[in-house]
Design an enzyme around this catalytic site. Structure first.
Site, short mmCIF file in Angstrom:
data_model
loop_
_atom_site.label_atom_id
_atom_site.label_comp_id
_atom_site.label_asym_id
_atom_site.label_seq_id
_atom_site.Cartn_x
_atom_site.Cartn_y
_atom_site.Cartn_z
N TRP A 176 24.16 92.68 18.06
CA TRP A 176 24.51 92.09 19.36
C TRP A 176 25.25 93.10 20.22
O TRP A 176 26.30 92.81 20.79
CB TRP A 176 25.32 90.80 19.19
CG TRP A 176 24.52 89.71 18.56
CD1 TRP A 176 24.70 89.16 17.34
CD2 TRP A 176 23.35 89.07 19.11
NE1 TRP A 176 23.73 88.21 17.08
CE2 TRP A 176 22.89 88.14 18.16
CE3 TRP A 176 22.66 89.21 20.34
CZ2 TRP A 176 21.77 87.33 18.38
CZ3 TRP A 176 21.54 88.41 20.54
CH2 TRP A 176 21.10 87.50 19.58
N ILE A 177 24.65 94.28 20.33
CA ILE A 177 25.24 95.34 21.14
C ILE A 177 24.51 95.38 22.49
O ILE A 177 23.31 95.72 22.56
CB ILE A 177 25.14 96.71 20.44
CG1 ILE A 177 25.67 96.59 19.00
CG2 ILE A 177 25.89 97.75 21.23
CD1 ILE A 177 27.07 96.05 18.88
N GLU A 190 32.19 87.06 24.10
CA GLU A 190 33.60 87.30 24.42
C GLU A 190 34.49 86.21 23.85
O GLU A 190 35.51 85.84 24.43
CB GLU A 190 33.81 87.42 25.94
CG GLU A 190 33.09 88.57 26.61
CD GLU A 190 33.58 89.93 26.14
OE1 GLU A 190 34.60 90.00 25.43
OE2 GLU A 190 32.92 90.93 26.48
N SER A 243 41.31 91.12 29.99
CA SER A 243 40.40 91.50 31.07
C SER A 243 38.97 91.06 30.78
O SER A 243 38.26 90.57 31.66
CB SER A 243 40.43 93.02 31.29
OG SER A 243 41.67 93.43 31.79
N ARG A 290 12.87 69.07 48.42
CA ARG A 290 11.99 68.20 47.65
C ARG A 290 12.02 66.77 48.20
O ARG A 290 13.08 66.17 48.35
CB ARG A 290 12.43 68.19 46.17
CG ARG A 290 11.64 67.25 45.26
CD ARG A 290 10.22 67.70 45.06
NE ARG A 290 9.59 66.98 43.96
CZ ARG A 290 8.29 67.05 43.69
NH1 ARG A 290 7.49 67.81 44.42
NH2 ARG A 290 7.79 66.37 42.68
N THR A 296 29.80 88.74 10.70
CA THR A 296 31.23 88.75 11.00
C THR A 296 31.55 87.99 12.28
O THR A 296 32.57 87.32 12.37
CB THR A 296 31.76 90.19 11.14
OG1 THR A 296 31.10 90.84 12.23
CG2 THR A 296 31.54 90.97 9.87
N GLU A 346 29.33 92.89 13.91
CA GLU A 346 28.48 93.19 12.76
C GLU A 346 27.80 91.92 12.26
O GLU A 346 28.28 90.81 12.53
CB GLU A 346 29.32 93.80 11.63
CG GLU A 346 29.90 95.15 11.98
CD GLU A 346 30.66 95.77 10.83
OE1 GLU A 346 30.64 95.19 9.71
OE2 GLU A 346 31.27 96.84 11.04
N GLY A 350 13.79 68.46 38.12
CA GLY A 350 12.81 67.68 37.38
C GLY A 350 11.89 68.57 36.57
O GLY A 350 12.29 69.62 36.05
N GLN A 364 17.97 69.44 36.01
CA GLN A 364 17.62 68.02 36.09
C GLN A 364 17.22 67.64 37.51
O GLN A 364 16.28 66.86 37.72
CB GLN A 364 18.81 67.17 35.63
CG GLN A 364 18.52 65.68 35.54
CD GLN A 364 17.60 65.33 34.38
OE1 GLN A 364 17.48 66.11 33.44
NE2 GLN A 364 16.97 64.17 34.44
#
Length: 551
Positions: free
Chosen positions: A316-317, A533, A411, A438, A289, A286, A509, A506
């Site tokens: 965030w579901i 998680e 789990s 490269r 929270t 929520e 580049g 990095q």
């Protein structure tokens, strides 16, 4: 590939692990002196010395990774399969881990925990002075060894991926091919377009058994153990984290229902979850929270007909719009505080469409735009009298929602570690390929030692995180409590995934900063692993408290 005979005097893995445990015991005593009173953890002291508690957690995680690495070497050696490449990588990994334990552990980019902070300098010096540890500090992660690993990689050698189980090795090969052929070629396009994983891919995943791995056979599942789940999550995430994460939705929902559901709920939902015809979503978090589930305010009240009416907000579901079934954690006891008033519901909902993400009465919401981890999308949801039939209460028991959810925490964290390992390998793959292709100043950039060093250490650290993850999965299958081990696997693997992604970018580049290059996506995907998680700080808190209080 050269196979070697492991000489215990030449590679003192087990003895270094023993020294690590001795050091950890001393560190635990030092931290306990700061936060324990009368043999019990004092909450105010633990809060004041949080850094020490978390430093203990990180030290224990690295020691456990050493133990998992030594077990890996021992298994391969016993089967006559230990290659020079495996031994070189593990020697590098041991050198790096032991160096952190003796000199300072990077808990984050700007937080380095050192033993002297808790008065354990003598223990750190004793660790470094141990002959076995000293061997790895001096001869483990050397320039020559890293160069040897890079040369082997350029020759096409790889890390031994056999788990010593024909079924698991077959599963790895099957999902490696699926990921390479059906996911990886389109992942960047799906990411840039911010699209859901296509329905036809979801159906193919269902046909391969992704959603049925751990569901009991009597309900149409495969009934396989946690190592199989780890293999599948790792390989799919190596192609794209969204694919690896999609399967975990059904894994957790299936475990929740199988462990706490009524016989009727198991018969109703588990076959559909196994077949992939029911896609679930976990609806817990929520606004304001975060990980503090005891503070949840969304409530459900039962009317005269027995129907529950839900009101409140969730955020965030993951994969909420396309889901058919919600595992919904709400407060059902008016005026209750903490975990005791929480109940878990199995709430059916229609799938969203192009016009409405949530075409259900009493339910509305929308997408949360995110940097990465896009293939399932994130949503916020508002409930206003949303109806759940009386038989939707999980297990037909009220006030047990948090306890029911706790049964899945181990789990979920092992799964997240597996996804992190897959992302770490993807970052490594991209960095290795780019460094070989490269050219700068007339030669491939992999020939520059700083680039080669990065690649060798990426491989070594990913191998150690992988072995720690499989160790946690095997322990979970024994039925023993493994919340600490699961947390350790998640803590380390998430750090390695982010480190690999950052290092690989990095290596790329300026090109790595361009969205046309895959590593830009992998960097965004990797960042979430230290957050969901249970954020890294939450994991360290759980591990540290567990180490201090568990006998």
């Amino acid at each position: 590939m050269t196979i070697i005979d492991l000489d215990a005097d030449l590679r003192p893995y087990d003895r270094a692990v023993e020294a690590g445990h001795v050091y950890l015991a001393a560190l635990r005593r030092a931290v306990a002196a700061q936060v324990m009173v009368g043999g019990a953890l004092d909450a105010s002291r633990a809060a004041r010395h949080q850094r020490a508690v978390h430093g203990l957690a990180w030290a224990a995680t690295l020691v456990e990774a050493l133990a998992a690495g030594a077990a890996f070497v021992g298994r391969l050696g016993a089967r006559g399969q230990l290659s020079a490449m495996d031994d070189e990588l593990m020697s590098i990994g041991f050198g790096e881990c032991l160096g952190q334990l003796a000199e300072g552990i990077a808990m984050s980019q700007n937080e380095v925990f050192r033993a002297r902070e808790v008065g354990a300098s003598d223990a750190a010096r004793d660790l470094a002075a141990d002959p076995a540890v000293g061997w790895f500090l001096d001869q483990g992660s050397t320039a020559e060894r890293r160069r040897s690993v890079v040369e082997a990689l350029r020759d096409g050698q790889g890390v031994n991926e056999s788990l010593g189980d024909e079924t698991l090795d077959f599963i790895r090969g099957q999902f490696r091919r699926f990921g390479e052929e059906r996911i990886a070629p389109s992942a960047q396009e799906w990411h840039l377009k911010d699209e859901l994983i296509p329905d036809d891919i979801v159906r193919e995943m269902a046909d391969l058994g992704v959603f049925s791995l751990s569901i009991p056979e009597q309900y149409g599942g495969l009934g396989l153990g946690k190592p199989a789940m780890v293999v599948v999550s790792e390989e799919l995430s190596r192609a794209w984290i969204a694919a690896g994460s999609l399967g975990t939705r059904s894994e957790i929902a299936g475990e929740l229902i199988a462990s706490a559901g009524t016989p009727e709920q198991k018969a109703k939902y588990l076959p559909g979850l196994a077949a992939g015809t029911i896609l679930p979503a976990a609806v817990f978090t929520e606004p304001d929270t975060g990980s503090d589930l005891a503070s949840l305010r969304t409530k459900a009240e039962q009317d005269a007909s027995g129907t529950w009416r839900v009101s409140g907000n969730k955020t965030w579901i993951t994969h909420a719009a396309r889901a058919d079934l919600m595992a919904l954690l709400v407060r059902t006891r008016a005026g209750s505080k903490g975990h005791d008033g929480l109940s878990m519901f199995l709430a059916e909902k229609p799938r969203g469409d192009a016009h409405d993400d949530f075409p259900a009465d009493g339910m509305s919401g929308g997408e949360i735009p995110v940097l990465g981890y896009r293939g399932m999308k994130e949503y916020e949801i508002a409930f206003d009298g949303f109806a759940i039939p009386g038989d939707g209460l999980l297990g037909a028991v009220e006030g047990q929602g948090f306890r029911q959810l706790m049964q899945t925490f181990e789990s979920a964290r092992i799964q997240t570690a597996a996804r992190a390992v897959g992302v770490a390998w993807k970052a490594f793959d991209l960095g290795l390929r780019y460094a070989q292709e490269r050219r700068q100043f007339g030669r491939p950039i992999i020939e520059f030692s700083r680039i080669g060093d990065k690649i060798a250490v990426m491989a070594a650290e990913t191998l150690m995180a992988r072995e720690l993850t499989y160790l946690a999965a095997r322990r979970k299958d024994t039925g023993e409590r493994c919340d600490i081990e699961a947390g350790m696997a998640k803590l380390l693997a998430a750090r390695v995934a982010w480190s690999n992604a950052d290092v690989s970018l990095q290596i790329h580049g300026g090109n790595g900063y361009a969205q046309e290059f895959e590593i830009s996506r992998v960097l965004c995907d990797a960042r979430i692993l230290n957050i969901f998680e249970g954020a890294a700080e939450i994991q360290a808190q759980i591990i540290g408290r567990g180490l201090l209080t568990r006998q």
